[in-house]
Scaffold this motif. Sequence first.
Motif, PDB file in Angstrom:
ATOM      1  N   PHE A 156       0.855  -1.185   0.000  1.00  0.00           N
ATOM      2  CA  PHE A 156       0.000   0.000   0.000  1.00  0.00           C
ATOM      3  C   PHE A 156       0.891   1.235   0.000  1.00  0.00           C
ATOM      4  O   PHE A 156       1.677   1.442   0.927  1.00  0.00           O
ATOM      5  CB  PHE A 156      -0.903   0.037   1.242  1.00  0.00           C
ATOM      6  CG  PHE A 156      -2.009  -0.999   1.206  1.00  0.00           C
ATOM      7  CD1 PHE A 156      -2.314  -1.706   0.047  1.00  0.00           C
ATOM      8  CD2 PHE A 156      -2.756  -1.260   2.345  1.00  0.00           C
ATOM      9  CE1 PHE A 156      -3.321  -2.643   0.022  1.00  0.00           C
ATOM     10  CE2 PHE A 156      -3.765  -2.206   2.325  1.00  0.00           C
ATOM     11  CZ  PHE A 156      -4.049  -2.908   1.161  1.00  0.00           C
ATOM     12  N   ALA A 157       0.772   2.025  -1.040  1.00  0.00           N
ATOM     13  CA  ALA A 157       1.610   3.227  -1.133  1.00  0.00           C
ATOM     14  C   ALA A 157       1.099   4.339  -0.215  1.00  0.00           C
ATOM     15  O   ALA A 157       1.852   5.249   0.138  1.00  0.00           O
ATOM     16  CB  ALA A 157       1.639   3.726  -2.577  1.00  0.00           C
ATOM     17  N   SER A 158      -0.179   4.274   0.164  1.00  0.00           N
ATOM     18  CA  SER A 158      -0.758   5.350   0.974  1.00  0.00           C
ATOM     19  C   SER A 158      -0.223   5.315   2.396  1.00  0.00           C
ATOM     20  O   SER A 158       0.235   4.278   2.892  1.00  0.00           O
ATOM     21  CB  SER A 158      -2.282   5.217   0.991  1.00  0.00           C
ATOM     22  OG  SER A 158      -2.668   3.997   1.599  1.00  0.00           O
ATOM     23  N   LYS A 159      -0.293   6.489   3.047  1.00  0.00           N
ATOM     24  CA  LYS A 159       0.177   6.591   4.428  1.00  0.00           C
ATOM     25  C   LYS A 159      -0.996   6.767   5.398  1.00  0.00           C
ATOM     26  O   LYS A 159      -0.819   7.265   6.512  1.00  0.00           O
ATOM     27  CB  LYS A 159       1.138   7.779   4.559  1.00  0.00           C
ATOM     28  CG  LYS A 159       2.421   7.591   3.758  1.00  0.00           C
ATOM     29  CD  LYS A 159       3.354   8.771   3.958  1.00  0.00           C
ATOM     30  CE  LYS A 159       4.650   8.578   3.152  1.00  0.00           C
ATOM     31  NZ  LYS A 159       5.583   9.716   3.323  1.00  0.00           N
ATOM     32  N   ASP A 160      -2.186   6.333   4.960  1.00  0.00           N
ATOM     33  CA  ASP A 160      -3.356   6.442   5.821  1.00  0.00           C
ATOM     34  C   ASP A 160      -3.497   5.186   6.671  1.00  0.00           C
ATOM     35  O   ASP A 160      -2.532   4.450   6.874  1.00  0.00           O
ATOM     36  CB  ASP A 160      -4.610   6.680   4.967  1.00  0.00           C
ATOM     37  CG  ASP A 160      -4.759   5.612   3.884  1.00  0.00           C
ATOM     38  OD1 ASP A 160      -4.036   4.598   3.953  1.00  0.00           O
ATOM     39  OD2 ASP A 160      -5.595   5.801   2.976  1.00  0.00           O
ATOM     40  N   GLU A 161      -4.711   4.925   7.166  1.00  0.00           N
ATOM     41  CA  GLU A 161      -4.946   3.764   8.023  1.00  0.00           C
ATOM     42  C   GLU A 161      -4.614   2.451   7.318  1.00  0.00           C
ATOM     43  O   GLU A 161      -4.088   1.512   7.934  1.00  0.00           O
ATOM     44  CB  GLU A 161      -6.404   3.745   8.508  1.00  0.00           C
ATOM     45  CG  GLU A 161      -6.752   4.824   9.519  1.00  0.00           C
ATOM     46  CD  GLU A 161      -7.020   6.163   8.863  1.00  0.00           C
ATOM     47  OE1 GLU A 161      -6.911   6.262   7.624  1.00  0.00           O
ATOM     48  OE2 GLU A 161      -7.331   7.125   9.592  1.00  0.00           O
ATOM     49  N   PHE A 162      -4.934   2.393   6.004  1.00  0.00           N
ATOM     50  CA  PHE A 162      -4.624   1.170   5.249  1.00  0.00           C
ATOM     51  C   PHE A 162      -3.119   0.954   5.164  1.00  0.00           C
ATOM     52  O   PHE A 162      -2.629  -0.178   5.203  1.00  0.00           O
ATOM     53  CB  PHE A 162      -5.222   1.246   3.845  1.00  0.00           C
ATOM     54  CG  PHE A 162      -6.719   1.096   3.833  1.00  0.00           C
ATOM     55  CD1 PHE A 162      -7.324  -0.072   4.270  1.00  0.00           C
ATOM     56  CD2 PHE A 162      -7.521   2.127   3.387  1.00  0.00           C
ATOM     57  CE1 PHE A 162      -8.698  -0.215   4.256  1.00  0.00           C
ATOM     58  CE2 PHE A 162      -8.908   1.996   3.379  1.00  0.00           C
ATOM     59  CZ  PHE A 162      -9.494   0.827   3.822  1.00  0.00           C
ATOM     60  N   GLY A 163      -2.383   2.037   5.036  1.00  0.00           N
ATOM     61  CA  GLY A 163      -0.923   1.934   5.020  1.00  0.00           C
ATOM     62  C   GLY A 163      -0.383   1.415   6.337  1.00  0.00           C
ATOM     63  O   GLY A 163       0.556   0.608   6.372  1.00  0.00           O
ATOM     64  N   GLU A 164      -0.988   1.857   7.458  1.00  0.00           N
ATOM     65  CA  GLU A 164      -0.566   1.388   8.774  1.00  0.00           C
ATOM     66  C   GLU A 164      -0.873  -0.096   8.952  1.00  0.00           C
ATOM     67  O   GLU A 164      -0.058  -0.855   9.500  1.00  0.00           O
ATOM     68  CB  GLU A 164      -1.273   2.204   9.858  1.00  0.00           C
ATOM     69  CG  GLU A 164      -0.827   3.667   9.902  1.00  0.00           C
ATOM     70  CD  GLU A 164      -1.584   4.457  10.949  1.00  0.00           C
ATOM     71  OE1 GLU A 164      -2.363   3.822  11.709  1.00  0.00           O
ATOM     72  OE2 GLU A 164      -1.411   5.676  11.006  1.00  0.00           O
ATOM     73  N   VAL A 165      -2.071  -0.491   8.483  1.00  0.00           N
ATOM     74  CA  VAL A 165      -2.449  -1.917   8.552  1.00  0.00           C
ATOM     75  C   VAL A 165      -1.484  -2.761   7.724  1.00  0.00           C
ATOM     76  O   VAL A 165      -1.043  -3.840   8.153  1.00  0.00           O
ATOM     77  CB  VAL A 165      -3.901  -2.119   8.069  1.00  0.00           C
ATOM     78  CG1 VAL A 165      -4.218  -3.606   7.922  1.00  0.00           C
ATOM     79  CG2 VAL A 165      -4.877  -1.475   9.043  1.00  0.00           C
ATOM     80  N   ALA A 166      -1.157  -2.272   6.516  1.00  0.00           N
ATOM     81  CA  ALA A 166      -0.230  -3.008   5.655  1.00  0.00           C
ATOM     82  C   ALA A 166       1.133  -3.130   6.306  1.00  0.00           C
ATOM     83  O   ALA A 166       1.783  -4.201   6.246  1.00  0.00           O
ATOM     84  CB  ALA A 166      -0.104  -2.282   4.308  1.00  0.00           C
ATOM     85  N   GLY A 167       1.592  -2.041   6.955  1.00  0.00           N
ATOM     86  CA  GLY A 167       2.886  -2.089   7.637  1.00  0.00           C
ATOM     87  C   GLY A 167       2.887  -3.111   8.758  1.00  0.00           C
ATOM     88  O   GLY A 167       3.854  -3.884   8.917  1.00  0.00           O
ATOM     89  N   ALA A 168       1.804  -3.130   9.555  1.00  0.00           N
ATOM     90  CA  ALA A 168       1.703  -4.093  10.659  1.00  0.00           C
ATOM     91  C   ALA A 168       1.626  -5.520  10.116  1.00  0.00           C
ATOM     92  O   ALA A 168       2.267  -6.449  10.658  1.00  0.00           O
ATOM     93  CB  ALA A 168       0.471  -3.771  11.502  1.00  0.00           C
TER      94      ALA A 168
END
Length: 204
Positions: free
Chosen positions: A175-187
């Motif tokens: 996920f290139a975005s830095k929103d909530e989806f980006g945080e979920v992807a990082g986790a």
Amino acid sequence: IITLAVTGSYYINKLADISSATLKNNYQTLEFTKNMIQALDEENKDLGSKKFEDNLQKQENNITEVGESDVTKDLRETFEMYKSGKQDDATEAQLRQMILHIQELNMNAIIRKNAEASKATKNVFALITMLGTLCFLLSFTFVINFLGMIANAISELANGIQEIANKNYSSRLNFASKDEFGEVAGAFNDIAKRLDEFEHSNLN
């Protein structure tokens, strides 16, 4: 919505100003001229002259239309002659004719301003309709794209979880975005990395 609200408020106030100016200027003049004609019909000439004078002064302070100033000036001069003792039928007829001329100028102005207001109303309606359509299309496009973005993100997350369930710990979410989806992807990627390390550690 803000664009529509601001545009609608601006033009509604503009139309209200046009109506207010017409009411204040032209209709007041019609009231003054009507009172002057009634003053000429007064049996008591002194009361009639006073009433005429009062309304003529108000008219002199309410000049709004082209040509109205000249007619009002002529009316004043003729009335001064009338007051000085020349109260014959010819002078009174001149006064009435001038008053009718002022009324005609203001009636024509009312008709013209009403036509302008009607035209402005149609233009405002067309403008707000176009803005409303544009805003609807933009909102509809945004909603569709937003829902598509959420659906795609959830679908990708579900596929990633399925890969982990199948012990494919090398799976990652991008996920290139830095929103909530980006945080979920990082986790998620962090968990997958740790599980991958744990799997290799167990094998060793």
